[in-house]
Design a protein around this motif. Structure first.
Motif, PDB file in Angstrom:
ATOM      1  N   GLN A 186       0.818  -1.210   0.000  1.00 37.09           N
ATOM      2  CA  GLN A 186       0.000   0.000   0.000  1.00 37.09           C
ATOM      3  C   GLN A 186       0.857   1.267   0.000  1.00 37.09           C
ATOM      4  OE1 GLN A 186      -3.110   0.583  -0.408  1.00 37.09           O
ATOM      5  NE2 GLN A 186      -4.101  -1.398  -0.163  1.00 37.09           N
ATOM      6  N   LEU A 187       1.960   1.261   0.751  1.00 39.88           N
ATOM      7  CA  LEU A 187       2.835   2.435   0.747  1.00 39.88           C
ATOM      8  C   LEU A 187       3.469   2.638  -0.626  1.00 39.88           C
ATOM      9  CD1 LEU A 187       4.624   2.231   4.226  1.00 39.88           C
ATOM     10  CD2 LEU A 187       2.931   3.910   3.487  1.00 39.88           C
ATOM     11  N   LEU A 188       3.909   1.563  -1.260  1.00 42.78           N
ATOM     12  CA  LEU A 188       4.485   1.675  -2.598  1.00 42.78           C
ATOM     13  C   LEU A 188       3.428   2.129  -3.609  1.00 42.78           C
ATOM     14  CD1 LEU A 188       6.828  -1.454  -2.830  1.00 42.78           C
ATOM     15  CD2 LEU A 188       7.501   0.958  -2.776  1.00 42.78           C
ATOM     16  N   ASN A 189       2.226   1.608  -3.481  1.00 42.87           N
ATOM     17  CA  ASN A 189       1.141   2.007  -4.378  1.00 42.87           C
ATOM     18  C   ASN A 189       0.893   3.513  -4.288  1.00 42.87           C
ATOM     19  OD1 ASN A 189      -1.392   1.181  -6.031  1.00 42.87           O
ATOM     20  ND2 ASN A 189      -2.253   2.347  -4.336  1.00 42.87           N
ATOM     21  N   SER A 190       0.776   4.019  -3.079  1.00 38.47           N
ATOM     22  CA  SER A 190       0.499   5.434  -2.883  1.00 38.47           C
ATOM     23  C   SER A 190       1.665   6.311  -3.330  1.00 38.47           C
ATOM     24  CB  SER A 190       0.176   5.710  -1.410  1.00 38.47           C
ATOM     25  OG  SER A 190      -0.115   7.068  -1.197  1.00 38.47           O
ATOM     26  N   ALA A 191       2.882   5.936  -2.938  1.00 31.24           N
ATOM     27  CA  ALA A 191       4.056   6.735  -3.302  1.00 31.24           C
ATOM     28  C   ALA A 191       4.237   6.787  -4.813  1.00 31.24           C
ATOM     29  CB  ALA A 191       5.301   6.158  -2.633  1.00 31.24           C
ATOM     30  N   THR A 192       4.027   5.648  -5.478  1.00 28.79           N
ATOM     31  CA  THR A 192       4.168   5.614  -6.935  1.00 28.79           C
ATOM     32  C   THR A 192       3.156   6.527  -7.604  1.00 28.79           C
ATOM     33  OG1 THR A 192       4.964   3.325  -6.841  1.00 28.79           O
ATOM     34  CG2 THR A 192       4.168   4.117  -8.965  1.00 28.79           C
ATOM     35  N   LEU A 193       1.918   6.493  -7.128  1.00 26.94           N
ATOM     36  CA  LEU A 193       0.874   7.312  -7.746  1.00 26.94           C
ATOM     37  C   LEU A 193       1.182   8.804  -7.606  1.00 26.94           C
ATOM     38  CD1 LEU A 193      -2.898   6.679  -7.748  1.00 26.94           C
ATOM     39  CD2 LEU A 193      -2.073   8.963  -7.211  1.00 26.94           C
ATOM     40  N   VAL A 194       1.556   9.243  -6.396  1.00 25.90           N
ATOM     41  CA  VAL A 194       1.768  10.684  -6.212  1.00 25.90           C
ATOM     42  C   VAL A 194       3.031  11.164  -6.927  1.00 25.90           C
ATOM     43  CG1 VAL A 194       0.496  10.704  -4.034  1.00 25.90           C
ATOM     44  CG2 VAL A 194       2.968  10.388  -3.997  1.00 25.90           C
ATOM     45  N   LEU A 195       4.023  10.298  -7.051  1.00 22.95           N
ATOM     46  CA  LEU A 195       5.232  10.688  -7.785  1.00 22.95           C
ATOM     47  C   LEU A 195       4.944  10.830  -9.280  1.00 22.95           C
ATOM     48  CD1 LEU A 195       7.949   8.531  -5.978  1.00 22.95           C
ATOM     49  CD2 LEU A 195       7.678  11.021  -5.889  1.00 22.95           C
ATOM     50  N   ILE A 196       4.126   9.934  -9.817  1.00 24.29           N
ATOM     51  CA  ILE A 196       3.723  10.068 -11.221  1.00 24.29           C
ATOM     52  C   ILE A 196       2.864  11.312 -11.397  1.00 24.29           C
ATOM     53  CG2 ILE A 196       2.436   9.012 -13.120  1.00 24.29           C
ATOM     54  CD1 ILE A 196       3.156   6.277 -11.999  1.00 24.29           C
ATOM     55  N   LYS A 197       1.989  11.573 -10.439  1.00 22.61           N
ATOM     56  CA  LYS A 197       1.108  12.736 -10.535  1.00 22.61           C
ATOM     57  C   LYS A 197       1.908  14.034 -10.496  1.00 22.61           C
ATOM     58  CE  LYS A 197      -3.065  14.823  -8.662  1.00 22.61           C
ATOM     59  NZ  LYS A 197      -4.167  14.745  -7.689  1.00 22.61           N
ATOM     60  N   GLU A 198       3.004  14.072  -9.763  1.00 13.77           N
ATOM     61  CA  GLU A 198       3.831  15.266  -9.718  1.00 13.77           C
ATOM     62  C   GLU A 198       4.340  15.636 -11.108  1.00 13.77           C
ATOM     63  OE1 GLU A 198       5.926  18.514  -7.992  1.00 13.77           O
ATOM     64  OE2 GLU A 198       4.212  17.293  -7.372  1.00 13.77           O
ATOM     65  N   ARG A 199       4.558  14.643 -11.940  1.00 13.70           N
ATOM     66  CA  ARG A 199       5.043  14.890 -13.310  1.00 13.70           C
ATOM     67  C   ARG A 199       3.894  15.138 -14.286  1.00 13.70           C
ATOM     68  NH1 ARG A 199      10.254  13.680 -14.629  1.00 13.70           N
ATOM     69  NH2 ARG A 199      11.577  12.837 -12.986  1.00 13.70           N
ATOM     70  N   THR A 200       2.799  14.427 -14.112  1.00 13.42           N
ATOM     71  CA  THR A 200       1.704  14.500 -15.091  1.00 13.42           C
ATOM     72  C   THR A 200       0.601  15.475 -14.699  1.00 13.42           C
ATOM     73  OG1 THR A 200       0.570  12.633 -14.024  1.00 13.42           O
ATOM     74  CG2 THR A 200       2.120  12.117 -15.805  1.00 13.42           C
ATOM     75  N   LYS A 201       0.617  15.937 -13.431  1.00 11.60           N
ATOM     76  CA  LYS A 201      -0.418  16.822 -12.895  1.00 11.60           C
ATOM     77  C   LYS A 201      -1.792  16.157 -13.028  1.00 11.60           C
ATOM     78  CE  LYS A 201       2.718  19.812 -11.895  1.00 11.60           C
ATOM     79  NZ  LYS A 201       3.902  18.988 -12.247  1.00 11.60           N
ATOM     80  N   GLU A 202      -2.752  16.796 -13.683  1.00 15.97           N
ATOM     81  CA  GLU A 202      -4.098  16.227 -13.781  1.00 15.97           C
ATOM     82  C   GLU A 202      -4.285  15.365 -15.024  1.00 15.97           C
ATOM     83  OE1 GLU A 202      -6.516  16.491 -11.373  1.00 15.97           O
ATOM     84  OE2 GLU A 202      -4.844  17.366 -10.259  1.00 15.97           O
ATOM     85  N   LYS A 203      -3.258  15.221 -15.841  1.00 12.51           N
ATOM     86  CA  LYS A 203      -3.358  14.415 -17.049  1.00 12.51           C
ATOM     87  C   LYS A 203      -2.983  12.961 -16.767  1.00 12.51           C
ATOM     88  CE  LYS A 203      -2.063  18.304 -20.052  1.00 12.51           C
ATOM     89  NZ  LYS A 203      -1.081  18.781 -21.063  1.00 12.51           N
ATOM     90  N   TYR A 204      -3.392  12.084 -17.673  1.00  6.28           N
ATOM     91  CA  TYR A 204      -2.977  10.677 -17.670  1.00  6.28           C
ATOM     92  C   TYR A 204      -3.284   9.974 -16.343  1.00  6.28           C
ATOM     93  CZ  TYR A 204      -0.277  12.715 -21.498  1.00  6.28           C
ATOM     94  OH  TYR A 204       0.106  13.415 -22.614  1.00  6.28           O
ATOM     95  N   LEU A 205      -4.490  10.154 -15.857  1.00  8.73           N
ATOM     96  CA  LEU A 205      -4.885   9.469 -14.629  1.00  8.73           C
ATOM     97  C   LEU A 205      -4.772   7.960 -14.793  1.00  8.73           C
ATOM     98  CD1 LEU A 205      -6.084   9.343 -11.793  1.00  8.73           C
ATOM     99  CD2 LEU A 205      -8.366   9.631 -12.815  1.00  8.73           C
ATOM    100  N   TRP A 206      -5.103   7.454 -15.960  1.00  4.40           N
ATOM    101  CA  TRP A 206      -5.032   6.012 -16.205  1.00  4.40           C
ATOM    102  C   TRP A 206      -3.619   5.484 -15.968  1.00  4.40           C
ATOM    103  CZ3 TRP A 206      -1.542   4.349 -19.808  1.00  4.40           C
ATOM    104  CH2 TRP A 206      -1.086   5.301 -20.737  1.00  4.40           C
ATOM    105  N   ALA A 207      -2.592   6.274 -16.346  1.00  2.00           N
ATOM    106  CA  ALA A 207      -1.210   5.837 -16.157  1.00  2.00           C
ATOM    107  C   ALA A 207      -0.863   5.767 -14.675  1.00  2.00           C
ATOM    108  CB  ALA A 207      -0.256   6.794 -16.869  1.00  2.00           C
ATOM    109  N   ARG A 208      -1.387   6.700 -13.890  1.00  2.00           N
ATOM    110  CA  ARG A 208      -1.133   6.674 -12.446  1.00  2.00           C
ATOM    111  C   ARG A 208      -1.815   5.488 -11.788  1.00  2.00           C
ATOM    112  NH1 ARG A 208      -2.151  12.113 -13.359  1.00  2.00           N
ATOM    113  NH2 ARG A 208      -4.180  12.229 -12.311  1.00  2.00           N
TER     114      ARG A 208
END
Length: 259
Positions: free
Chosen positions: A159-181
Motif C-alpha cells: 500500500q505504501l508503494l502504491n500510494s508513493a508511486t501514484l503521487v510521484l507520477i502525478k507530480e510529473r503528469t499533474k491532472e493528465k494521464y490518470l489512467w497511467a497513475r
C-alpha cells in the motif's frame, strides 16, 4: 452592569469555549475522507480473514509452461475483494495525497493488529458447555503467526508503494494521464504485496511447489491488476466527484511525498 447570573454564564463561555446553557460536543470534520478510510479499513480486515482459505479453480486440469503452472489456478479466498483495497488506496492517494493515505494505511494496520489480537483472545476463552463449535471457530479465525506476518507485511509495503508511486507520477503528469497513475501504481504495489505475502504464507495455505508458488504470484498479480483496469471507469467517476466536492483540493507547493 450585567446581572451576576448572566456575567457567570458569559465568563464560563469565554473562559472554556463552551456555551453555558447547552452540553458541549466536538465537531466532526466534514468531507469524504473519513467514510473512505472506514471502507478501506473494513476491506483490509475482511480480505485478510478470507485470504486464509486456499482456493483452486480447474483442479482436475494440469497444464504447465516451463516452471509456470497454468492449470489448476491456485489463489486465496480474498481474490474477489482485495483489489478493492488498492482501488480505494488509489482514490485516497489521488485526491488527498500521500500523507493522508499513509495515515489511512496506519489506521488499517492498527485495525488488523487489533483484529488478530481479539481473535487470539476469543479462541483462548473457555468455551461454554453448550457451545459445540470451538474447533470450527478456531479453524476459521485462528490464523497462524506466519499468515499474520505475511498479511501485515504485504499490506503495509504494497500500500505504501502504491500510494508513493501514484503521487510521484502525478507530480510529473499533474491532472493528465490518470489512467497511467492508476495502472502504474497498482502494478508496483500489487506485485510487491503479492510477492511478499506469497513468499511468507505459501506453505501455510498449502502451496508446496515452485510451480504452485509462481502460479499463485502471477495469477494474484494479474487478477488484481485486471480488476483495476476493469473498474477504471468507476474509479474515474469517484475521483472526479471527490475533486469537485472537496474544497481543499488545490496544488501544493511541497514535495509530493509530504503533501
Amino acid at each position: 452592569m450585567k446581572p451576576v447570573s448572566n456575567l457567570h454564564k458569559t465568563e464560563e463561555h469565554e473562559g472554556s469555549g463552551h456555551p453555558a446553557d447547552h452540553a458541549a460536543f466536538a465537531q466532526v470534520a466534514r468531507g469524504y475522507y473519513t467514510p473512505i478510510v472506514a471502507l478501506f479499513t473494513a476491506t483490509l480486515i475482511i480480505s485478510n480473514i478470507c485470504a486464509t482459505k486456499g482456493v483452486e479453480f480447474l483442479g482436475d486440469e494440469s497444464v504447465s509452461l516451463g516452471p509456470l503452472q497454468i492449470l489448476p489456478i491456485a489463489t486465496d479466498g480474498a481474490f474477489f475483494l482485495f483489489p478493492l483495497a488498492y482501488i480505494l488506496g488509489d482514490v485516497l492517494s489521488e485526491v488527498y495525497g500521500f500523507r493522508a493515505t499513509r495515515r489511512a494505511i496506519y489506521y488499517g494496520f492498527a485495525a488488523l493488529l487489533l483484529t488478530v489480537a481479539c481473535f487470539a483472545i476469543a479462541i483462548r476463552l473457555p468455551a461454554a458447555s453448550f457451545y459445540e463449535n470451538q474447533e470450527a471457530f478456531r479453524t476459521v479465525i485462528g490464523t497462524t503467526p506466519r499468515l499474520v506476518i505475511a498479511g501485515l507485511a504485504g499490506y503495509f509495503v504494497g500500500q505504501l508503494l502504491n500510494s508513493a508511486t501514484l503521487v510521484l507520477i502525478k507530480e510529473r503528469t499533474k491532472e493528465k494521464y490518470l489512467w497511467a497513475r492508476l495502472i502504474g501504481s497498482t502494478i508496483v504495489g500489487e506485485f510487491a504485496d503479492t510477492l511478499i505475502f506469497c513468499a511468507i504464507a505459501a506453505a501455510a495455505i498449502g502451496i508446496d511447489t515452485w510451480q504452485q508458488f509462481v502460479n499463485y504470484v502471477i495469477v494474484g498479480f494479474l487478477w488484481k491488476t485486471l480488476c483495476e483496469v476493469l473498474v477504471m471507469p468507476i474509479t474515474y467517476r469517484v475521483i472526479a466527484f471527490l475533486k469537485k466536492r472537496e474544497p481543499g483540493y488545490a496544488p501544493r507547493e511541497v514535495d509530493p511525498l509530504h503533501a
